[in-house]
Design a protein around this motif. Sequence first.
Motif, PDB file in Angstrom:
ATOM      1  N   LEU A 170       0.850  -1.188   0.000  1.00 28.37           N
ATOM      2  CA  LEU A 170       0.000   0.000   0.000  1.00 28.37           C
ATOM      3  C   LEU A 170       0.890   1.243   0.000  1.00 28.37           C
ATOM      4  N   LEU A 171       0.694   2.112  -0.982  1.00 29.46           N
ATOM      5  CA  LEU A 171       1.407   3.386  -1.017  1.00 29.46           C
ATOM      6  C   LEU A 171       0.408   4.457  -0.584  1.00 29.46           C
ATOM      7  N   LEU A 172       0.716   5.177   0.475  1.00 26.38           N
ATOM      8  CA  LEU A 172      -0.224   6.139   1.026  1.00 26.38           C
ATOM      9  C   LEU A 172       0.357   7.547   0.893  1.00 26.38           C
ATOM     10  N   GLY A 173      -0.248   8.326   0.021  1.00 21.72           N
ATOM     11  CA  GLY A 173       0.185   9.717  -0.157  1.00 21.72           C
ATOM     12  C   GLY A 173       1.519   9.860  -0.860  1.00 21.72           C
ATOM     13  N   ILE A 174       2.006   8.786  -1.449  1.00 21.29           N
ATOM     14  CA  ILE A 174       3.260   8.864  -2.216  1.00 21.29           C
ATOM     15  C   ILE A 174       3.049   8.147  -3.545  1.00 21.29           C
ATOM     16  N   SER A 175       3.894   8.514  -4.527  1.00 21.99           N
ATOM     17  CA  SER A 175       3.710   7.902  -5.845  1.00 21.99           C
ATOM     18  C   SER A 175       4.659   6.732  -6.059  1.00 21.99           C
TER      19      SER A 175
END
Lengths: 504, 194
Positions: A170-175
């Motif tokens: 899961l990537l949260l708030g990042i690309s």
Amino acid sequence: MSSISVQITFRCRDFVARRFRIGRRRASRTRLIAGTVAVLAFLLIPGHARAADQPHLAIFAQQINYLVNVQLRDGSEYVGLLDVLDPLGQVATHINGKKWTLDFSSSGNRVEIVCQEGKRKCSIRGADVEMAAKFVVSEGHGYVPVSALAEILPRVTNLIANLNVHGRRLLLGISGVHLSSDVLKNPSRLVLTFPSPVKPAVTNEGNTLLLTFTREPVTTTGPETTNFGDPLITSGRFMVVNGAALYLVTATAPVVTMFSEGNRVITISAPPAAVPATPAQPPVTAPVQAQPVPAPTQPVPQKPAAPAFIVAIDAAHGGTETGALLSPTLAEKDVTLALARRIARELQSKGISVYMVRAGDTQMTLDQRASAANTAHAALYIAIHAAAQGHGVRLYTAMLPPSMAVPTHHAFVPWETAQSAWLDLSATAAGSIADECNRRNIPVRAMPAAVRPLNNIEGPAIALEVAPPSDTLEDINSATYQQSIASAVAAGITAIRPKLEAAR
Amino acid sequence: MISRPMQITIALLVAAILGMGFYALKLKQKVETLHATSDNRPAAPPVTGDLQTVTLWVAHDDGTLHQQQMQLAMPNEPAARAMRVLQALVQIYTGKDSPHPLGAGSDIEDVYLVNGTTAVVDLNQTLADTHPSGIMVEQLTIVSLIQTLTANVPNVTRVKFLVGGKERDTLAGHEDLKMTYDVSTVSQVAQELQ
């Protein structure tokens, strides 16, 4: 594989006879063979591989990366909401019958999540979120299907969530760190380019090469498999497995990797040919004008860039291994996790990235903890403990004879004494935190102790044992007291950050 | 209608049953207490040897170590000397008004010396299983045992601990028992604890 447990027991005489060679060999042949097989199995399976068998979700956020255990329930993969959200802000949960409520607050943003046990809906900010499977409550913890996080997290954190359900990432708030690949000719080589430094584990097997990225959220926009049509580099395949990004290179001959441009470029090519012996030069009789040296066509290996400054925080004990029972209702594992989370938040508020070795109520072996910290290349490792005896804070460094070796991350070191070369820097870190505790009138002592896994950490490492501030044992869990300690730890680390960075 | 004498008889019988039940319960508790406190281990053979003044390093739960002199009949054989002083130290810890209380029944099973320089100390299972948990409290036990051993049996440079004849990861969740302790390193820690 996770169920493999190696139990080698020795009666006292057998132990003495084997370990110190005093000539008593009474062990039966069967025990000897079984022991040998068990030891070989243990040695052949690296610690990180054993740890990797545990299914987990890797979460990459702006300043923190952490793993959350995944549980299989009724054919669906579940995660604990508390485990997912706690590293991201302040969390409190309440249970009222089948109604389970979680209050989350971060940077002035306050959100309430209300779920009903056995229902497929949760309410966030008054709006319902549909889930693929039922909400589960177990031992006071609320569990949601992994797939539901794509809907839940953006509503709770106001951040974009990029969830790979099958890859458990899961990537949260990042690309993420974008990977681009290009095959060049003469000589054939595959060049992988990244916008920021990466440090994958490299595994060669025959004509294939596997890059494993566990610390960087590597992504790609291209197809999963790329056929290069090159006589040497046949294909490249990108995948995400159990939270880690993998890049598998298939070639027609063995290939090697070279890192350049501060670990932003990885070049995969055939091994360089052996350099022929240089013939003796004739004596120079006249001065020769210096000629410009042509730029090398092969990528030149460079010194790897220093990895990011990360502090590894390890809340000791966990799962069924509760640690000390501080009171009939207070286990050491819960105090250590609460304090670890406070320290993590304090460090993040000072711009320091944190790696939580244990982010939830999970059980880990000491070797797994050391492996995790070493793999993260942490600038400092802190194990958090709690005890009923005494008052204040006690800081420990490893009890090992000092080594004359120069601290370095680039050499093989014995597992049992990996800490030896780092004792001075570990003591400096403990001293800096002790100074900050003194400034806040927190009683503090610092000394060596034989506490694992300090001996196995390849880098500065300390253990922090917190005791109650007064004769009232329950005060050890006081938010004010723990916050004061967390603040001292973060200030102490910030003060010696230049020294820790210089040693990397 | 039950006659008055019958009522009195029944009341007396009920009172007698309750009284006997209470008495039986008390007897059961007394037997259990006796079992818990009595030491069923075979009596140790009498120690032969000269009465000598020995030094014990006694741990206190305020996080300190104190040297204490004691008169003990000491055998000449080094392993037996080590066993004698360590048992004396554990007796202090299990005794009344102990400065560092350990569980009742805690003891040293055996002490082996290898080449005269490495001591293998076998703690009994009760000592480890009932030991309080915590880095400081566990370290105090181990450091006091090592210091007491080396103060009375010179030439020992390394000490290894077993529990019930087997290797064990930690004493009570913290202190590392897998490692072999270097006596000079432990001695430096002991100075800091004094």
